[in-house]
Write a protein that holds these residues in place. Structure first.
Motif, PDB file in Angstrom:
ATOM      1  N   HIS A 207       0.833  -1.200   0.000  1.00  0.00           N
ATOM      2  CA  HIS A 207       0.000   0.000   0.000  1.00  0.00           C
ATOM      3  C   HIS A 207       0.872   1.257   0.000  1.00  0.00           C
ATOM      4  CE1 HIS A 207      -2.978   2.926   0.949  1.00  0.00           C
ATOM      5  NE2 HIS A 207      -2.512   3.129   2.165  1.00  0.00           N
ATOM      6  N   PHE A 210       2.464   1.975  -3.391  1.00  0.00           N
ATOM      7  CA  PHE A 210       1.531   2.571  -4.349  1.00  0.00           C
ATOM      8  C   PHE A 210       1.255   4.039  -3.992  1.00  0.00           C
ATOM      9  CE2 PHE A 210       0.349  -1.883  -5.399  1.00  0.00           C
ATOM     10  CZ  PHE A 210       0.403  -1.782  -6.785  1.00  0.00           C
ATOM     11  N   ARG A 214       1.987   7.248  -6.312  1.00  0.00           N
ATOM     12  CA  ARG A 214       0.922   8.184  -6.718  1.00  0.00           C
ATOM     13  C   ARG A 214       1.348   9.617  -6.451  1.00  0.00           C
ATOM     14  NH1 ARG A 214      -2.671   4.068  -4.984  1.00  0.00           N
ATOM     15  NH2 ARG A 214      -2.814   4.883  -2.873  1.00  0.00           N
ATOM     16  N   GLN A 221      -5.889  13.741  -8.373  1.00  0.00           N
ATOM     17  CA  GLN A 221      -6.921  12.807  -7.929  1.00  0.00           C
ATOM     18  C   GLN A 221      -8.203  13.561  -7.625  1.00  0.00           C
ATOM     19  OE1 GLN A 221      -6.305   9.811  -4.994  1.00  0.00           O
ATOM     20  NE2 GLN A 221      -4.106   9.789  -5.366  1.00  0.00           N
ATOM     21  N   GLN A 223     -10.892  12.168  -5.825  1.00  0.00           N
ATOM     22  CA  GLN A 223     -11.729  11.581  -4.773  1.00  0.00           C
ATOM     23  C   GLN A 223     -12.331  12.687  -3.914  1.00  0.00           C
ATOM     24  OE1 GLN A 223      -9.847   8.145  -2.592  1.00  0.00           O
ATOM     25  NE2 GLN A 223      -8.048   9.032  -3.546  1.00  0.00           N
ATOM     26  N   ASP A 225     -14.576  12.343  -0.493  1.00  0.00           N
ATOM     27  CA  ASP A 225     -15.359  11.595   0.488  1.00  0.00           C
ATOM     28  C   ASP A 225     -15.163  12.185   1.874  1.00  0.00           C
ATOM     29  OD1 ASP A 225     -16.680   9.231  -0.765  1.00  0.00           O
ATOM     30  OD2 ASP A 225     -14.619   8.946  -1.496  1.00  0.00           O
ATOM     31  N   PHE A 228     -16.133   9.933   4.855  1.00  0.00           N
ATOM     32  CA  PHE A 228     -15.223   8.840   5.158  1.00  0.00           C
ATOM     33  C   PHE A 228     -14.003   9.375   5.923  1.00  0.00           C
ATOM     34  CE2 PHE A 228     -11.567   6.159   3.729  1.00  0.00           C
ATOM     35  CZ  PHE A 228     -11.918   4.987   4.383  1.00  0.00           C
ATOM     36  N   GLU A 262      -6.689   9.927   0.934  1.00  0.00           N
ATOM     37  CA  GLU A 262      -5.501   9.076   1.017  1.00  0.00           C
ATOM     38  C   GLU A 262      -5.021   8.990   2.459  1.00  0.00           C
ATOM     39  OE1 GLU A 262      -4.003   7.183  -1.157  1.00  0.00           O
ATOM     40  OE2 GLU A 262      -3.930   8.101  -3.142  1.00  0.00           O
ATOM     41  N   TYR A 265      -7.363   6.574   4.279  1.00  0.00           N
ATOM     42  CA  TYR A 265      -7.145   5.186   3.901  1.00  0.00           C
ATOM     43  C   TYR A 265      -5.833   4.677   4.510  1.00  0.00           C
ATOM     44  CZ  TYR A 265      -7.576   1.062   0.991  1.00  0.00           C
ATOM     45  OH  TYR A 265      -7.714  -0.235   0.554  1.00  0.00           O
TER      46      TYR A 265
ATOM     47  N   GLY B 199      -6.143   3.806 -11.214  1.00  0.00           N
ATOM     48  CA  GLY B 199      -4.816   3.819 -10.609  1.00  0.00           C
ATOM     49  C   GLY B 199      -4.769   2.990  -9.328  1.00  0.00           C
ATOM     50  N   GLU B 203      -3.365  -2.222  -6.823  1.00  0.00           N
ATOM     51  CA  GLU B 203      -3.328  -2.291  -5.369  1.00  0.00           C
ATOM     52  C   GLU B 203      -4.515  -3.104  -4.855  1.00  0.00           C
ATOM     53  OE1 GLU B 203      -2.837   1.536  -3.578  1.00  0.00           O
ATOM     54  OE2 GLU B 203      -3.181   0.747  -1.565  1.00  0.00           O
ATOM     55  N   ALA B 231     -19.084   3.106  10.432  1.00  0.00           N
ATOM     56  CA  ALA B 231     -18.827   4.313   9.645  1.00  0.00           C
ATOM     57  C   ALA B 231     -18.731   3.985   8.160  1.00  0.00           C
ATOM     58  CB  ALA B 231     -17.540   4.974  10.134  1.00  0.00           C
ATOM     59  N   CYS B 235     -21.024   5.247   5.015  1.00  0.00           N
ATOM     60  CA  CYS B 235     -20.436   6.012   3.898  1.00  0.00           C
ATOM     61  C   CYS B 235     -20.636   5.294   2.563  1.00  0.00           C
ATOM     62  CB  CYS B 235     -18.947   6.207   4.104  1.00  0.00           C
ATOM     63  SG  CYS B 235     -18.526   7.348   5.412  1.00  0.00           S
ATOM     64  N   TYR B 236     -20.407   4.004   2.551  1.00  0.00           N
ATOM     65  CA  TYR B 236     -20.409   3.232   1.298  1.00  0.00           C
ATOM     66  C   TYR B 236     -21.339   2.035   1.392  1.00  0.00           C
ATOM     67  CZ  TYR B 236     -15.864   5.663   1.073  1.00  0.00           C
ATOM     68  OH  TYR B 236     -14.849   6.588   1.092  1.00  0.00           O
ATOM     69  N   TYR B 265     -12.918  -2.781   5.479  1.00  0.00           N
ATOM     70  CA  TYR B 265     -11.694  -2.395   4.783  1.00  0.00           C
ATOM     71  C   TYR B 265     -11.811  -2.720   3.291  1.00  0.00           C
ATOM     72  CZ  TYR B 265      -6.752  -1.375   4.388  1.00  0.00           C
ATOM     73  OH  TYR B 265      -5.551  -0.806   4.043  1.00  0.00           O
ATOM     74  N   ALA B 268     -13.967  -0.101   1.602  1.00  0.00           N
ATOM     75  CA  ALA B 268     -13.248   1.150   1.331  1.00  0.00           C
ATOM     76  C   ALA B 268     -12.320   0.982   0.133  1.00  0.00           C
ATOM     77  CB  ALA B 268     -12.451   1.566   2.565  1.00  0.00           C
ATOM     78  N   HIS B 271     -14.375   0.956  -2.987  1.00  0.00           N
ATOM     79  CA  HIS B 271     -14.857   2.290  -3.337  1.00  0.00           C
ATOM     80  C   HIS B 271     -13.828   3.071  -4.159  1.00  0.00           C
ATOM     81  CE1 HIS B 271     -17.133   5.976  -2.998  1.00  0.00           C
ATOM     82  NE2 HIS B 271     -15.987   6.590  -2.743  1.00  0.00           N
ATOM     83  N   ARG B 272     -12.574   2.986  -3.747  1.00  0.00           N
ATOM     84  CA  ARG B 272     -11.525   3.700  -4.483  1.00  0.00           C
ATOM     85  C   ARG B 272     -11.374   3.192  -5.906  1.00  0.00           C
ATOM     86  NH1 ARG B 272      -6.663   4.903  -1.014  1.00  0.00           N
ATOM     87  NH2 ARG B 272      -5.437   3.486  -2.274  1.00  0.00           N
TER      88      ARG B 272
END
Lengths: 277, 277
Positions: A207, A210, A214, A221, A223, A225, A228, A262, A265, B199, B203, B231, B235-236, B265, B268, B271-272
Motif C-alpha cells: 500500500h 503505491f 501516486r 486525484q 476523490q 469523500d 469517510f 488518502e 485510507y 490507478g 493495489e 462508519a 459512507c459506502y 476495509y 473502502a 470504493h476507491r
C-alpha cells in the motif's frame, strides 16, 4: 536497411524505412561494411530503437567503446526483464543499464565497490526487479567470472524500475529514499507500534509503495469523500495524525499534495498493522 | 555418510549422521557403490532432505525412474525460486515439481496438453512465481528442446506457491479459483464498476490476494472496531453490501469467517477502485 556506420564486427548503426537511426547487433554483422551498403538483415540478432537521435548517438558511442560480451549480457537482462515483468520497458534502459553495468565492472576491477544504502528497500518494494538483478549477477558470474555483492542486484533493479515507470534514475532514487524515510519515521512514531510480524505488514508495504508512487506521479486525484475522512479521523485519531504527517511530507518532496481520502485510507491501513499497546 | 542404496550412477540414497535418509546427487556419485559403503562427499553436488521417510522413499522412487537431466533441471528451478523469492520453500517441492514436470513432458510427447484455466489469475496474483515458471519453460526449451505453452509456466508457479505457503496443491488451486471467482463476481456486480484502468486497481488485486489468503490460513483475527465498521457501512452502503457477500462467500469456501473489519476495509478499497457512474 542502409548502413550508416559499422561500429565494429558485431554492431552496425543504420537507417530504417522511416529514416530513423537504429542500432543492429549480430555476430559478424558489421564485417567489411561501409556507409551506404545494404545491411544483411538475416544476420541481425537484435535491433535497438531509441526514442531520440541523441539516445541513438549515445548508444552507438557506448557500443563502440565497450566489450561486446558485456553489451550482449546487459541486453539479455533487459530482455528477460521485459518478459518477466510483462510490461513495456522504456527502450533507453539498454543505454542506461549497459552504461551502468560496464562501469560497475570497471570500478570493481579497480577495487571500488559502492554500497547501496537502499538495498533493504529495493528488496521489499521491488521484489520482482530485485530478482532480475540477482539473475543479472548470476549471468555476470557464469559468463564473465565477475562476482558482485547483492548491492549491485539492487542497482540493476532500480534501473529496471526507471524503465518501467519512465522515471529518471533521480526520481526512482527519491521515491525509494522516501519509502525508506517513511518506514523509519513510522518505526519511531510514538504510541504506534508498526508490527513487522503482523499478518498485515506485507500488505501495508505494498500500500505504501503505491501511495508514494501516486504522490510522485503528479496525477490529479478527484476523490471526494469528506464523510469517510471524518469517520476515520474520529475512529483512529492517532493513526490519522500520523498519516497526515506522512502525506504532508510526501507532498513537500514530490510537489503533489494527495487528497485527505488518502490520509484516511492510510490511517485505516496503519491501524490494522500496528500492535495495540 | 553411509550408503543405503545406489539408485543409479548419479543418485544415491544414504543415511546422515542422525540416521535420517537423505538423497544425494552428483555426477558419477553412485558408480560401483554398495549398501554400507562410505559416500564420497566431495562428489555430492546436491542433497535432498525430505521431511518424512515417506517423502524420502517417494523421491527415491521418482529419481530411479526418471531421466536425470529432467531431475537436475527441476532442481535448478527450485534453487532459483528459493533465491528469487527470498524465503524457505517446503522441501517436498523437489518431489512434487519434479513429478509434475516429468509427467507433463510425458503427456506432451503423447500429444496431450492441458490448458490452465487459471493462467490469467496466476499471472495477476503470483507474478514472481509466474516469472519463475517462465524461467522453467526457457530451461526446458534450451536444454531439452521441449516447448511448452504459458499454461505450463502457470502450473510451475502454482507448485512454487504451495511450497511457499506449505499449502497442498488442492488448497492453492482452491485459493486461486476463489480469486478468479471473486473477480468475476465483482466484474458483474450491479451498480459497481470495478475499473481495471483505475490507478488503484493493481493495489486492489494485491489487497484481495492477501484477504483470500487470510481466509484460507484459518488464523483467528482479533480486530474489534465496530465504530469503523459502522462508519464505512454508512459512507459506502453499496460497496459494504458487496464486501459482505464476498467475505461471506470466502467463509463458506474456507471454513473461516473473517471479522466485519475485513468487510469494512474491503468496502473502502472497493470504493476507491470503482468508477463512479
Amino acid at each position: 536497411m542502409k548502413v550508416l556506420k559499422s561500429i565494429n564486427n558485431n554492431v552496425v548503426s543504420c537507417l530504417d524505412e522511416n529514416g530513423q537511426e537504429v542500432i543492429a547487433m549480430g555476430r559478424g554483422l558489421g564485417f567489411a561494411l561501409r556507409s551506404g551498403d545494404e545491411l544483411d538483415e538475416t544476420k541481425v540478432e537484435k535491433l535497438f530503437r531509441m526514442q531520440t537521435p541523441d539516445e541513438a548517438r549515445r548508444l552507438t558511442d557506448l557500443f563502440s567503446t565497450l566489450p561486446s560480451q558485456q553489451i550482449e549480457l546487459c541486453s539479455r537482462i533487459v530482455d528477460r526483464a521485459t518478459q518477466d515483468l510483462g510490461r513495456r520497458l522504456c527502450p533507453s534502459v539498454y543505454l542506461t543499464l549497459t552504461d551502468h553495468i560496464c562501469f560497475a565492472i570497471e570500478r570493481l576491477r579497480q577495487g571500488t565497490v559502492f554500497q547501496n544504502t537502499l538495498l533493504a528497500e529495493v528488496r521489499t518494494f521491488y521484489p520482482r526487479e530485485y530478482a532480475l538483478g540477482k539473475y543479472g549477477l548470476e549471468l555476470l558470474w557464469q559468463e564473465l567470472g565477475i562476482r558482485f555483492p547483492d548491492d549491485e542486484a539492487a542497482n540493476i533493479a532500480l534501473h529496471l524500475v526507471n524503465a518501467e515507470y519512465e522515471n529518471s534514475i533521480q526520481d526512482t532514487l527519491r521515491i525509494t529514499q522516501t519509502l525508506h524515510d517513511v518506514l523509519t519515521s513510522l518505526a519511531g512514531w510514538p504510541r504506534l507500534n508498526l508490527d513487522q510480524e503482523s499478518g498485515f505488514y506485507d500488505e501495508f508495504t505494498v500500500h505504501l509503495k503505491f501511495l508514494v508512487f501516486r504522490a510522485f506521479s503528479g496525477q490529479k486525484q478527484t476523490q471526494k469523500d469528506p464523510r469517510f475522512v471524518e469517520a476515520v479521523r474520529q475512529c483512529y485519531p492517532e493513526e490519522f495524525h500520523c498519516a497526515q504527517q506522512i502525506v504532508e511530507g510526501l507532498g513537500s518532496r514530490s510537489g503533489t499534495r494527495l487528497p485527505p481520502e488518502e490520509e484516511a485510507y492510510l490511517a485505516a491501513s496503519l491501524h490494522r498493522t500496528c500492535r495495540k499497546v
